[in-house]
Enzyme design. Structure first.
Site, mmCIF file in Angstrom:
data_model
loop_
_atom_site.group_PDB
_atom_site.id
_atom_site.type_symbol
_atom_site.label_atom_id
_atom_site.label_comp_id
_atom_site.label_asym_id
_atom_site.label_seq_id
_atom_site.Cartn_x
_atom_site.Cartn_y
_atom_site.Cartn_z
ATOM 1 N N ARG A 103 -34.981 7.147 23.137
ATOM 2 C CA ARG A 103 -35.769 7.703 21.971
ATOM 3 C C ARG A 103 -35.986 6.804 20.854
ATOM 4 O O ARG A 103 -35.277 5.825 20.549
ATOM 5 C CB ARG A 103 -35.406 9.126 21.878
ATOM 6 C CG ARG A 103 -35.365 9.910 22.784
ATOM 7 C CD ARG A 103 -34.690 11.240 22.525
ATOM 8 N NE ARG A 103 -33.281 11.331 22.512
ATOM 9 C CZ ARG A 103 -32.337 12.200 22.269
ATOM 10 N NH1 ARG A 103 -32.877 13.370 21.785
ATOM 11 N NH2 ARG A 103 -31.163 12.007 22.080
ATOM 12 N N LYS B 125 -29.981 9.193 17.109
ATOM 13 C CA LYS B 125 -28.532 9.482 17.486
ATOM 14 C C LYS B 125 -27.725 9.230 16.139
ATOM 15 O O LYS B 125 -28.161 8.400 15.162
ATOM 16 C CB LYS B 125 -28.342 8.598 18.590
ATOM 17 C CG LYS B 125 -28.826 8.960 19.814
ATOM 18 C CD LYS B 125 -28.482 10.374 19.977
ATOM 19 C CE LYS B 125 -26.944 10.935 20.588
ATOM 20 N NZ LYS B 125 -27.201 12.013 21.204
ATOM 21 N N TYR C 80 -29.520 12.948 13.718
ATOM 22 C CA TYR C 80 -28.343 13.911 14.365
ATOM 23 C C TYR C 80 -27.243 13.118 13.916
ATOM 24 O O TYR C 80 -27.147 11.945 13.938
ATOM 25 C CB TYR C 80 -28.466 14.001 15.757
ATOM 26 C CG TYR C 80 -29.682 14.646 16.508
ATOM 27 C CD1 TYR C 80 -29.933 16.138 16.177
ATOM 28 C CD2 TYR C 80 -30.532 14.092 17.227
ATOM 29 C CE1 TYR C 80 -30.610 16.811 16.648
ATOM 30 C CE2 TYR C 80 -31.515 14.947 17.773
ATOM 31 C CZ TYR C 80 -31.619 16.375 17.451
ATOM 32 O OH TYR C 80 -32.643 17.068 18.177
ATOM 33 N N HIS D 33 -23.739 15.292 13.929
ATOM 34 C CA HIS D 33 -22.626 16.148 14.674
ATOM 35 C C HIS D 33 -21.311 15.487 14.043
ATOM 36 O O HIS D 33 -20.591 15.405 14.656
ATOM 37 C CB HIS D 33 -22.824 15.853 16.233
ATOM 38 C CG HIS D 33 -24.126 16.242 16.754
ATOM 39 N ND1 HIS D 33 -24.362 17.657 17.121
ATOM 40 C CD2 HIS D 33 -25.194 15.678 17.425
ATOM 41 C CE1 HIS D 33 -25.351 17.862 17.535
ATOM 42 N NE2 HIS D 33 -25.908 16.753 17.756
ATOM 43 N N GLU E 183 -28.888 18.597 12.807
ATOM 44 C CA GLU E 183 -28.510 19.585 13.594
ATOM 45 C C GLU E 183 -28.070 20.830 12.650
ATOM 46 O O GLU E 183 -28.124 21.940 13.172
ATOM 47 C CB GLU E 183 -27.511 19.512 14.475
ATOM 48 C CG GLU E 183 -26.194 18.796 13.821
ATOM 49 C CD GLU E 183 -26.111 17.436 13.306
ATOM 50 O OE1 GLU E 183 -27.128 16.959 13.499
ATOM 51 O OE2 GLU E 183 -25.107 17.042 12.902
ATOM 52 N N ASP F 10 -22.441 20.180 26.798
ATOM 53 C CA ASP F 10 -21.870 19.693 25.465
ATOM 54 C C ASP F 10 -21.241 20.415 24.831
ATOM 55 O O ASP F 10 -20.674 20.085 23.701
ATOM 56 C CB ASP F 10 -23.405 19.290 24.754
ATOM 57 C CG ASP F 10 -24.328 20.514 24.483
ATOM 58 O OD1 ASP F 10 -24.074 21.429 25.314
ATOM 59 O OD2 ASP F 10 -25.213 20.256 23.658
HETATM 60 N N1 LIG Z 1 -27.067 19.028 28.408
HETATM 61 C C1 LIG Z 1 -27.947 18.970 27.296
HETATM 62 O O1 LIG Z 1 -28.555 17.767 27.553
HETATM 63 C C2 LIG Z 1 -28.548 19.921 26.289
HETATM 64 C C3 LIG Z 1 -29.555 19.704 25.752
HETATM 65 C C4 LIG Z 1 -29.917 20.886 24.900
HETATM 66 C C5 LIG Z 1 -29.055 21.928 24.784
HETATM 67 N N2 LIG Z 1 -27.766 22.119 25.347
HETATM 68 C C6 LIG Z 1 -27.004 23.092 25.106
HETATM 69 O O2 LIG Z 1 -27.472 24.190 25.832
HETATM 70 C C7 LIG Z 1 -26.809 25.447 25.570
HETATM 71 C C8 LIG Z 1 -27.834 26.500 25.198
HETATM 72 O O3 LIG Z 1 -28.613 26.279 24.103
HETATM 73 P P1 LIG Z 1 -29.771 26.871 23.572
HETATM 74 O O4 LIG Z 1 -30.684 26.388 22.638
HETATM 75 O O5 LIG Z 1 -30.445 27.841 24.693
HETATM 76 O O6 LIG Z 1 -29.036 28.142 22.676
HETATM 77 P P2 LIG Z 1 -29.480 29.502 22.309
HETATM 78 O O7 LIG Z 1 -28.469 29.998 21.207
HETATM 79 O O8 LIG Z 1 -31.007 29.629 21.918
HETATM 80 O O9 LIG Z 1 -29.102 30.567 23.545
HETATM 81 C C9 LIG Z 1 -27.773 30.951 24.045
HETATM 82 C C10 LIG Z 1 -27.954 32.371 24.568
HETATM 83 O O10 LIG Z 1 -26.537 32.568 25.345
HETATM 84 C C11 LIG Z 1 -26.465 34.001 25.174
HETATM 85 N N3 LIG Z 1 -24.896 34.219 25.477
HETATM 86 C C12 LIG Z 1 -23.917 34.101 24.708
HETATM 87 N N4 LIG Z 1 -22.879 34.212 25.359
HETATM 88 C C13 LIG Z 1 -23.082 34.884 26.561
HETATM 89 C C14 LIG Z 1 -22.527 35.275 27.811
HETATM 90 N N5 LIG Z 1 -21.018 35.307 27.962
HETATM 91 N N6 LIG Z 1 -23.242 35.539 29.059
HETATM 92 C C15 LIG Z 1 -24.567 35.426 28.700
HETATM 93 N N7 LIG Z 1 -25.387 34.887 27.683
HETATM 94 C C16 LIG Z 1 -24.415 34.503 26.752
HETATM 95 C C17 LIG Z 1 -26.902 34.124 23.794
HETATM 96 O O11 LIG Z 1 -26.983 35.613 23.423
HETATM 97 C C18 LIG Z 1 -27.875 33.480 23.551
HETATM 98 O O12 LIG Z 1 -29.251 34.208 23.901
HETATM 99 C C19 LIG Z 1 -26.040 24.832 24.192
HETATM 100 O O13 LIG Z 1 -24.736 24.593 24.382
HETATM 101 C C20 LIG Z 1 -26.783 23.665 23.690
HETATM 102 O O14 LIG Z 1 -25.973 22.894 23.078
HETATM 103 C C21 LIG Z 1 -27.595 21.014 26.163
#
Ligand SMILES: NC(=O)c1ccc[n+]([C@@H]2O[C@H](COP(=O)([O-])OP(=O)(O)OC[C@H]3O[C@@H](n4cnc5c(N)ncnc54)[C@H](O)[C@@H]3O)[C@@H](O)[C@H]2O)c1
Length: 370
Positions: free
Chosen positions: A15, A75, A94, A96, A118, A270
């Site tokens: 990126r 990054k 970012y 972190h 972030e 993550d």
């Molecule tokens: N792997 C990647 O490349 C990548 C990229 C972007 C985001 N992420 C990760 O994805 C994850 C989700 O991000 P997001 O932006 O959607 O977060 P978000 O806060 O928008 O949504 C999280 C949801 O999880 C729900 N939740 C919490 N505990 C729960 C449980 N026990 N059962 C069911 N639901 C539950 C919350 O109520 C909320 O609605 C984060 O960990 C984020 O860091 C990873």
């Protein structure tokens, strides 16, 4: 202001922090923009596209850091960049910090001003500069899941949308936030039978209102999860508890209740992952198999689609970058509380509580500066 866009040097990072269109906007506001040669290449933007809108190209990363008053990147700086960052330089990227002590110490030593994407936060507590990457990862989780359901890739051999006369695949999404909602939209659009589980009843109500008929909602509980995993083909992990590790919603013993070839995509990797058997993987080697269940847990999913990710990220960062460039960080942060919350380290002082607590470092209230 003099703005510098270095080429990202972190492994596999394609990126870039400004598109040619972003450069044009900053030029329109009267700023000087230096872009390192080939910085946009990985995202599909040639050097000429930058020069055609008024950017000046510089051959090396040292030149960019040497000239810029504000560095804008993607990054967190890696070790090779630490000594390039100058006193009083504004670095917008970012960081972190809370998960990286050497970086935190290096930025304190640099005496630069570190504004972290972030932690830029809106009044409703949403994080506008994290949302675009969640949107990309959510949509991508279904694209990847659909692929790994194919038999040659060790999946169940089921087409997500089915065909007339054949039932579609069943998709279960744990967490109905940004990632979960985008995943549900994609899966539903492909014709799958989708269920979103969340702990928040207001969120489930909202999703029930806006989602198409092939998306159902269910309260998240161990009981419901144990029932659902028995006949779901693709399971997406998309939960988040802000500031904490993801809860392990699918434990090792549950894998035996799944059908062979079930695909688990843990987007929450993550934050440690929400499946007990999750371990981080890379785009080079994205999956592994345990008990005939395919696991996909790439920690940097948006990295595979740098064109989309760059545009999505810069759509969100540019308005903030323009404010910083027009007003300088002090005035911009004074007038915009969202930006102010992005300040983490200022001239050697840690001004973000979470970072000071993570490493037991002295905390300096922002009033010292703003
Ligand atoms: N792997 C990647 O490349 C990548 C990229 C972007 C985001 N992420 C990760 O994805 C994850 C989700 O991000 P997001 O932006 O959607 O977060 P978000 O806060 O928008 O949504 C999280 C949801 O999880 C729900 N939740 C919490 N505990 C729960 C449980 N026990 N059962 C069911 N639901 C539950 C919350 O109520 C909320 O609605 C984060 O960990 C984020 O860091 C990873």
């Amino acid at each position: 202001m003099i703005i510098g866009v270095p080429k990202e040097i972190k492994n596999n990072e394609n990126r870039v922090a400004l598109t040619p269109s972003g450069v044009k906007e900053l030029k329109r506001h009267g700023h000087q923009v230096f872009v390192q040669k080939t910085a946009g290449e990985g995202s599909g933007f040639a050097d000429e596209e930058y020069t055609s809108v008024g950017a000046e190209l510089l051959p090396t990363i040292e030149d960019v850091y040497g000239k810029a008053e504000m560095i804008i990147k993607v990054k967190e700086p890696i070790e090779a960049e630490y000594q390039l960052i100058k006193e009083d330089q504004l670095v917008f990227t970012y960081f972190h910090f809370a998960s990286h002590e050497p970086l935190t110490k290096a930025m304190i030593d640099s005496k630069a001003v570190c504004l972290a994407y972030e932690t830029v936060e809106k009044a409703d507590r949403s994080l506008p500069l994290l949302v675009p990457m969640s949107e990309v990862a959510g949509r991508m989780s279904i694209q990847q899941g659909a692929k790994y359901l194919e038999k040659p890739l060790k999946g169940r051999g089921i087409l997500l949308g089915g065909v007339p006369g054949v039932r579609p695949a069943k998709v279960m999404i744990l967490g109905g936030g940004i990632v979960g909602t985008e995943a549900a939209k994609m899966a539903a659009g492909m014709g799958a039978d989708v269920t979103i589980l969340d702990l928040s009843l207001p969120r489930l109500r909202y999703l029930d209102d806006v989602m198409p008929a092939n998306v159902k909602t269910l309260m998240s509980s161990e009981y419901n999860i144990r029932e659902m995993i028995k006949d779901h083909d693709l399971i997406i992990g998309a939960v988040l508890i802000p500031g904490a590790k993801a809860p392990k919603l699918i434990t090792r013993d549950m894998l035996k209740d799944m059908r062979p070839g079930t695909v688990l995509v843990d987007v929450a990797v993550d934050q440690g992952g929400c499946f007990e058997t999750t371990k981080p993987t890379t785009h080079q080697d994205p999956t592994y198999i345990i008990d005939d269940v395919v696991h996909y847990s790439v920690a940097n999913m948006p990295g595979a689609v740098p064109y989309t990710s760059t545009l999505a990220l810069t759509n969100a960062t540019l308005p903030f970058a323009i404010q910083l460039a027009n007003k300088g960080w002090e005035k911009a942060c004074k007038e915009n509380n969202e930006l102010k919350l992005g300040l983490n380290v200022i001239k050697g002082d840690v001004v973000y509580k979470g970072v000071s607590e993570a490493f037991d470092l002295p905390y300096t209230p922002l009033d010292k500066y703003i």
